[in-house]
Design an enzyme around this catalytic site. Structure first.
Site, PDB file in Angstrom:
ATOM      1  N   GLY A  12       0.788  -1.235   0.000  1.00 17.37           N
ATOM      2  CA  GLY A  12       0.000   0.000   0.000  1.00 17.37           C
ATOM      3  C   GLY A  12       0.814   1.275   0.000  1.00 17.37           C
ATOM      4  N   ASN A  14       1.758   3.070  -2.571  1.00 19.08           N
ATOM      5  CA  ASN A  14       1.126   4.044  -3.473  1.00 19.08           C
ATOM      6  C   ASN A  14      -0.194   4.556  -2.892  1.00 19.08           C
ATOM      7  OD1 ASN A  14       2.691   4.722  -5.853  1.00 19.08           O
ATOM      8  ND2 ASN A  14       2.592   2.554  -6.368  1.00 19.08           N
ATOM      9  N   ILE A  86      -6.958  -9.311 -12.132  1.00 24.92           N
ATOM     10  CA  ILE A  86      -7.466  -8.829 -13.419  1.00 24.92           C
ATOM     11  C   ILE A  86      -8.970  -8.616 -13.251  1.00 24.92           C
ATOM     12  CG2 ILE A  86      -7.756  -9.374 -15.872  1.00 24.92           C
ATOM     13  CD1 ILE A  86      -4.801  -9.104 -14.927  1.00 24.92           C
ATOM     14  N   ASN A 101      -4.606   2.938 -13.589  1.00 23.00           N
ATOM     15  CA  ASN A 101      -3.639   2.019 -12.999  1.00 23.00           C
ATOM     16  C   ASN A 101      -2.248   2.626 -13.117  1.00 23.00           C
ATOM     17  OD1 ASN A 101      -2.589  -0.523 -12.014  1.00 23.00           O
ATOM     18  ND2 ASN A 101      -1.995  -1.012 -14.111  1.00 23.00           N
ATOM     19  N   HIS A 103       1.738   1.489 -13.591  1.00 19.44           N
ATOM     20  CA  HIS A 103       2.511   0.341 -14.051  1.00 19.44           C
ATOM     21  C   HIS A 103       4.003   0.672 -13.956  1.00 19.44           C
ATOM     22  CE1 HIS A 103       3.130  -3.394 -16.202  1.00 19.44           C
ATOM     23  NE2 HIS A 103       4.038  -2.764 -16.934  1.00 19.44           N
TER      24      HIS A 103
END
Length: 187
Positions: A12, A14, A86, A101, A103
């Site tokens: 966590g 982010n 997913i 999102n 990445h």
């Protein structure tokens, strides 16, 4: 007030960055109104520490359906922050342009199934790439195929390791994630 739902799977960090950015006014006029995890993880503890409602939905065939029922109607943005499950095509289509999102690579390179965490960094180094970075993108049914919102890159040093690359990528993620959220809200 813009309402965010953050989906998590891990430590966590982010999520914490988003919480801190909101508290410091870096992401103005916003709040995280729900954190959802797909497994037991430290991110749930971070949500609890911040007084944010949080829930765990076990992975399985009805995961996306259960998740969809949980998203409050007043949600402006669904943020995947280290989220490893997913989500279904139906889920993506239910929230067009409202799911983002982060990445740990420069998409479109090194995205797709199996490309997460150290798997990405290892692939980047094995490909002898000259640069890496992070990407914030919209989520679509295709894994890591959505429109790019924001990217930042840096040069890879000769002595780079998976661990050193991961550390640098995290720093980039912490820098661009709040900016990308603001950009989505401004558009």
């Amino acid at each position: 007030m813009k309402n965010l739902v953050v989906l998590v799977s891990g430590s966590g960090s982010n999520l914490q960055r988003i919480i801190d950015a909101i508290e410091q006014g870096e992401i103005p006029n916003a709040k995280v109104n729900l954190v959802v995890a797909d497994r037991e993880c430290f991110a749930l503890q971070r949500a609890e520490n911040a007084g944010i409602p949080h829930q765990m939905i076990p992975r399985g065939k009805n995961f996306s359906e259960s998740l969809k029922k949980m998203i409050p109607e007043n949600t402006n943005l669904i943020v995947l922050a280290g989220f490893l499950s997913i989500i279904s095509k139906e889920f993506c289509e239910s929230f067009p342009g409202k799911i983002i999102n982060i990445h740990p690579a420069l998409l479109p390179k090194f995205g797709g199934k199996g490309m997460w965490g150290n798997h990405v960094h290892k692939a980047v180094l094995e490909a002898k790439e000259k640069e890496s970075g992070a990407t914030v993108h919209f989520v679509t049914p295709g894994i890591d195929e959505g429109e790019i919102i924001l990217q930042k890159s840096f040069e890879i040093s000769e002595s780079e390791t998976v661990e050193s690359l991961a550390k640098k990528i995290h720093e980039v993620e912490y820098e661009i994630f709040p900016k990308a959220i603001n950009k989505v809200f401004a558009d």
